[in-house]
Scaffold this motif. Structure first.
Motif, PDB file in Angstrom:
ATOM      1  N   PRO A  41       0.578  -1.286   0.158  1.00 32.13           N
ATOM      2  CA  PRO A  41      -0.065   0.132  -0.098  1.00 32.13           C
ATOM      3  C   PRO A  41       0.677   1.404  -0.165  1.00 32.13           C
ATOM      4  O   PRO A  41       0.503   2.022  -0.733  1.00 32.13           O
ATOM      5  CB  PRO A  41      -0.783  -0.187   1.317  1.00 32.13           C
ATOM      6  CG  PRO A  41      -0.914  -1.393   1.791  1.00 32.13           C
ATOM      7  CD  PRO A  41       0.421  -2.195   1.204  1.00 32.13           C
ATOM      8  N   GLU A  42       1.998   1.226   0.706  1.00 27.46           N
ATOM      9  CA  GLU A  42       2.623   2.615   0.871  1.00 27.46           C
ATOM     10  C   GLU A  42       3.398   2.954  -0.549  1.00 27.46           C
ATOM     11  O   GLU A  42       3.473   4.004  -0.958  1.00 27.46           O
ATOM     12  CB  GLU A  42       3.793   2.357   1.956  1.00 27.46           C
ATOM     13  CG  GLU A  42       4.512   3.597   2.070  1.00 27.46           C
ATOM     14  CD  GLU A  42       3.575   4.732   2.728  1.00 27.46           C
ATOM     15  OE1 GLU A  42       3.817   5.944   2.683  1.00 27.46           O
ATOM     16  OE2 GLU A  42       2.715   4.299   3.708  1.00 27.46           O
ATOM     17  N   SER A 107     -14.342  21.159  -5.856  1.00 22.14           N
ATOM     18  CA  SER A 107     -14.677  20.047  -4.741  1.00 22.14           C
ATOM     19  C   SER A 107     -13.576  19.751  -3.884  1.00 22.14           C
ATOM     20  O   SER A 107     -13.662  19.423  -2.746  1.00 22.14           O
ATOM     21  CB  SER A 107     -14.944  18.800  -5.501  1.00 22.14           C
ATOM     22  OG  SER A 107     -14.085  18.476  -6.393  1.00 22.14           O
ATOM     23  N   PHE A 108     -12.355  20.133  -4.354  1.00 26.57           N
ATOM     24  CA  PHE A 108     -11.261  19.939  -3.428  1.00 26.57           C
ATOM     25  C   PHE A 108     -10.130  20.763  -3.956  1.00 26.57           C
ATOM     26  O   PHE A 108      -9.968  21.139  -5.024  1.00 26.57           O
ATOM     27  CB  PHE A 108     -10.429  18.242  -3.706  1.00 26.57           C
ATOM     28  CG  PHE A 108     -11.265  17.269  -3.395  1.00 26.57           C
ATOM     29  CD1 PHE A 108     -11.553  16.801  -2.002  1.00 26.57           C
ATOM     30  CD2 PHE A 108     -12.190  16.718  -4.236  1.00 26.57           C
ATOM     31  CE1 PHE A 108     -12.345  15.903  -1.597  1.00 26.57           C
ATOM     32  CE2 PHE A 108     -13.000  15.581  -3.816  1.00 26.57           C
ATOM     33  CZ  PHE A 108     -13.066  15.242  -2.430  1.00 26.57           C
ATOM     34  N   LEU A 109      -9.386  21.272  -2.803  1.00 25.30           N
ATOM     35  CA  LEU A 109      -8.382  22.403  -3.184  1.00 25.30           C
ATOM     36  C   LEU A 109      -6.937  21.686  -3.277  1.00 25.30           C
ATOM     37  O   LEU A 109      -6.099  22.147  -3.851  1.00 25.30           O
ATOM     38  CB  LEU A 109      -8.257  23.130  -2.076  1.00 25.30           C
ATOM     39  CG  LEU A 109      -9.426  24.074  -1.351  1.00 25.30           C
ATOM     40  CD1 LEU A 109      -9.223  24.771  -0.493  1.00 25.30           C
ATOM     41  CD2 LEU A 109      -9.708  25.065  -3.078  1.00 25.30           C
ATOM     42  N   LYS A 110      -6.655  20.539  -2.923  1.00 23.65           N
ATOM     43  CA  LYS A 110      -5.336  19.822  -2.939  1.00 23.65           C
ATOM     44  C   LYS A 110      -5.585  18.481  -3.207  1.00 23.65           C
ATOM     45  O   LYS A 110      -6.482  17.819  -2.729  1.00 23.65           O
ATOM     46  CB  LYS A 110      -4.494  20.270  -1.386  1.00 23.65           C
ATOM     47  CG  LYS A 110      -5.118  19.758  -0.281  1.00 23.65           C
ATOM     48  CD  LYS A 110      -4.336  20.063   0.916  1.00 23.65           C
ATOM     49  CE  LYS A 110      -5.022  19.574   2.134  1.00 23.65           C
ATOM     50  NZ  LYS A 110      -4.208  20.187   3.449  1.00 23.65           N
ATOM     51  N   LEU A 111      -4.175  17.716  -3.320  1.00 25.17           N
ATOM     52  CA  LEU A 111      -4.392  16.443  -3.587  1.00 25.17           C
ATOM     53  C   LEU A 111      -3.942  15.728  -2.061  1.00 25.17           C
ATOM     54  O   LEU A 111      -2.779  15.799  -1.681  1.00 25.17           O
ATOM     55  CB  LEU A 111      -3.240  15.934  -4.561  1.00 25.17           C
ATOM     56  CG  LEU A 111      -3.045  14.377  -4.812  1.00 25.17           C
ATOM     57  CD1 LEU A 111      -4.561  13.677  -5.165  1.00 25.17           C
ATOM     58  CD2 LEU A 111      -2.107  14.335  -6.021  1.00 25.17           C
ATOM     59  N   ILE A 112      -4.570  14.668  -1.574  1.00 26.34           N
ATOM     60  CA  ILE A 112      -4.272  13.822  -0.478  1.00 26.34           C
ATOM     61  C   ILE A 112      -4.366  12.370  -0.737  1.00 26.34           C
ATOM     62  O   ILE A 112      -5.411  11.854  -1.106  1.00 26.34           O
ATOM     63  CB  ILE A 112      -5.297  14.147   0.885  1.00 26.34           C
ATOM     64  CG1 ILE A 112      -5.041  15.589   1.206  1.00 26.34           C
ATOM     65  CG2 ILE A 112      -4.873  13.390   1.960  1.00 26.34           C
ATOM     66  CD1 ILE A 112      -5.923  16.143   2.408  1.00 26.34           C
ATOM     67  N   VAL A 113      -3.446  11.719  -0.332  1.00 25.44           N
ATOM     68  CA  VAL A 113      -3.421  10.331  -0.789  1.00 25.44           C
ATOM     69  C   VAL A 113      -2.845   9.619   0.663  1.00 25.44           C
ATOM     70  O   VAL A 113      -1.568   9.717   0.864  1.00 25.44           O
ATOM     71  CB  VAL A 113      -2.593   9.684  -1.749  1.00 25.44           C
ATOM     72  CG1 VAL A 113      -2.900   8.377  -2.274  1.00 25.44           C
ATOM     73  CG2 VAL A 113      -2.980  10.519  -3.329  1.00 25.44           C
ATOM     74  N   ARG A 114      -3.739   8.875   1.173  1.00 30.00           N
ATOM     75  CA  ARG A 114      -3.215   8.151   2.309  1.00 30.00           C
ATOM     76  C   ARG A 114      -3.316   6.797   2.688  1.00 30.00           C
ATOM     77  O   ARG A 114      -4.315   6.164   2.100  1.00 30.00           O
ATOM     78  CB  ARG A 114      -4.015   9.190   3.755  1.00 30.00           C
ATOM     79  CG  ARG A 114      -3.646  10.547   3.818  1.00 30.00           C
ATOM     80  CD  ARG A 114      -4.380  11.134   4.987  1.00 30.00           C
ATOM     81  NE  ARG A 114      -4.144  12.315   5.450  1.00 30.00           N
ATOM     82  CZ  ARG A 114      -4.889  13.240   5.649  1.00 30.00           C
ATOM     83  NH1 ARG A 114      -6.323  12.961   5.899  1.00 30.00           N
ATOM     84  NH2 ARG A 114      -4.417  14.477   5.864  1.00 30.00           N
ATOM     85  N   VAL A 115      -2.395   6.105   3.220  1.00 27.72           N
ATOM     86  CA  VAL A 115      -2.575   4.780   3.568  1.00 27.72           C
ATOM     87  C   VAL A 115      -3.243   4.566   5.084  1.00 27.72           C
ATOM     88  O   VAL A 115      -3.075   5.194   5.959  1.00 27.72           O
ATOM     89  CB  VAL A 115      -1.186   3.987   3.651  1.00 27.72           C
ATOM     90  CG1 VAL A 115      -1.263   2.593   4.426  1.00 27.72           C
ATOM     91  CG2 VAL A 115      -0.459   4.292   2.261  1.00 27.72           C
ATOM     92  N   ARG A 116      -4.422   3.780   4.914  1.00 30.79           N
ATOM     93  CA  ARG A 116      -5.178   3.489   5.954  1.00 30.79           C
ATOM     94  C   ARG A 116      -5.364   1.981   6.075  1.00 30.79           C
ATOM     95  O   ARG A 116      -5.158   0.843   5.110  1.00 30.79           O
ATOM     96  CB  ARG A 116      -6.523   4.078   5.682  1.00 30.79           C
ATOM     97  CG  ARG A 116      -6.668   5.632   5.664  1.00 30.79           C
ATOM     98  CD  ARG A 116      -6.491   6.057   6.976  1.00 30.79           C
ATOM     99  NE  ARG A 116      -6.637   7.398   7.223  1.00 30.79           N
ATOM    100  CZ  ARG A 116      -7.746   8.530   7.358  1.00 30.79           C
ATOM    101  NH1 ARG A 116      -8.847   7.957   7.093  1.00 30.79           N
ATOM    102  NH2 ARG A 116      -7.729   9.575   7.565  1.00 30.79           N
ATOM    103  N   PRO A 117      -5.766   1.546   7.429  1.00 31.78           N
ATOM    104  CA  PRO A 117      -5.901   0.128   7.585  1.00 31.78           C
ATOM    105  C   PRO A 117      -7.099  -0.229   6.658  1.00 31.78           C
ATOM    106  O   PRO A 117      -7.314  -1.497   6.390  1.00 31.78           O
ATOM    107  CB  PRO A 117      -6.289   0.152   9.181  1.00 31.78           C
ATOM    108  CG  PRO A 117      -5.834   1.383   9.670  1.00 31.78           C
ATOM    109  CD  PRO A 117      -5.765   2.239   8.550  1.00 31.78           C
TER     110      PRO A 117
END
Length: 336
Positions: A41-42, A107-117
């Motif tokens: 995932p990372e 709808s969105f101002l920036k890009l966020i990509v996160r790893v979650r359980p």
């Protein structure tokens, strides 16, 4: 090796708003999810971030070993490149995309990509039930037809702040603040309805995957779910020239906080009680609660959700900076 510093947004909110206002192109808002095994995932997250950042995409994307859940927007001039990228990634290829019903490109101002359980924080232990044993996936038109039958139970699998502004006609809408609370409430409230046909729905379909499996685990025999969620449903029925059975607003988890489906106003301002279905976050930073607030109360209370927050804001003017940005962003079209 990829530098970590290049994989995260570093601009402040005022800079992000200024950047958005300076754009000369339009953006398209979309969402998608897919349960698929992602071994690293990372690494997948880093590769995805770099690719989407190069395409100037904004959004909020969660990656886990069980799959991906994304809400985002794409510049129109990069749309073909984005679709080509999706097609070349095995974990993303052939993933159905759901396009926004109302779209101002903010709808969105920036890009966020996160790893979650997990790709959805459901609070459930996947080891106690079969998450792959999901309900029957219904197309929007199948759901539309079945939802009109008297012997069918239509159940809203979204939180109470979502269903208060929009819902299917005659739907059961549990008064729950979390998904875990909701699935437990539904099992309890419908304990004597285990042989009845049940239709589940949520915003984009992802929550119903787990909810339907949870109900089947608890002995419900005829569990069905709206494939693609409210977004796919409204798009399809409007294309067919039909009157949606979902009325009001569809709550969305981005800067807009809602998409208008029908003119119905189902809720009221939490402060004055006037008909209203506009969600805002309290402008007083220590609170920041999500509430429904009419324009008159928004001006009267400087965007605060209560007398207490408004009074505290007057006593702590240094906490007014966020409020000024909040009001300015609203004026620019960003529904915070």
């Amino acid at each position: 090796m990829q530098k970590k510093m290049s994989l995260y947004n570093k601009l402040s909110r005022p800079e992000l708003v200024a950047r958005l206002n300076g754009e000369t192109f339009k953006r398209r808002t979309l969402s998608f999810y897919r349960y698929v095994n992602i071994e690293e995932p990372e690494e997948f997250r880093n590769t995805l971030y770099l690719a989407l950042d190069q395409l100037q995409c904004n959004g909020r994307i969660y990656v886990a070993q069980e799959g991906i859940n994304a809400q985002m927007n794409v510049p129109e001039h990069n749309l073909d490149r984005f679709l080509s990228f999706m097609a070349t990634v095995p974990e993303l290829a052939h993933t159905p995309l759901k396009w926004a019903l109302e779209d101002d490109g903010r709808s969105f101002l920036k890009l966020i990509v996160r790893v979650r359980p997990k790709i959805v924080a459901d609070g459930l232990s996947d080891t106690v039930f079969d998450t792959t044993n999901v309900g029957t996936r219904l197309s929007p038109m199948e759901f539309h037809r079945l939802s009109q039958k008297e012997d069918v139970l239509v159940v809203d699998m979204r939180n109470n702040y979502e269903s208060e502004v929009g819902r299917f006609v005659n739907a059961l809408c549990p008064d729950a603040e979390t998904f875990r609370e909701e699935v437990e409430m539904v099992v309890k409230e419908l304990a004597d309805k285990k042989n009845q046909k049940i239709l589940l729905y949520c915003t984009g379909g992802v929550r119903c995957e787990k909810a339907s499996a949870w109900l089947k685990h608890h002995g419900f025999k005829d569990v069905n779910q709206l494939h693609g969620g409210v977004i796919a449903y409204v798009s399809e029925v409007k294309q067919q020239g039909l009157e949606p059975r979902f009325i009001g607003k569809n709550f969305v988890f981005d800067e807009r906080l809602g998409e208008r489906v029908t003119p119905h106003i189902l809720s009221r301002c939490h402060q004055c009680g006037q008909p209203c279905d506009t969600h805002v976050n309290c402008a007083y930073d220590p609170c920041h609660d999500l509430v429904i607030q009419c324009e008159a109360c928004h001006q009267k209370y400087a965007g605060c959700c209560s007398d207490e927050c408004f009074e505290d804001l007057q006593q702590h003017p240094e906490r007014h900076k966020h409020q000024q940005l909040h009001l300015k962003s609203n004026q620019l079209g960003c529904n915070l």
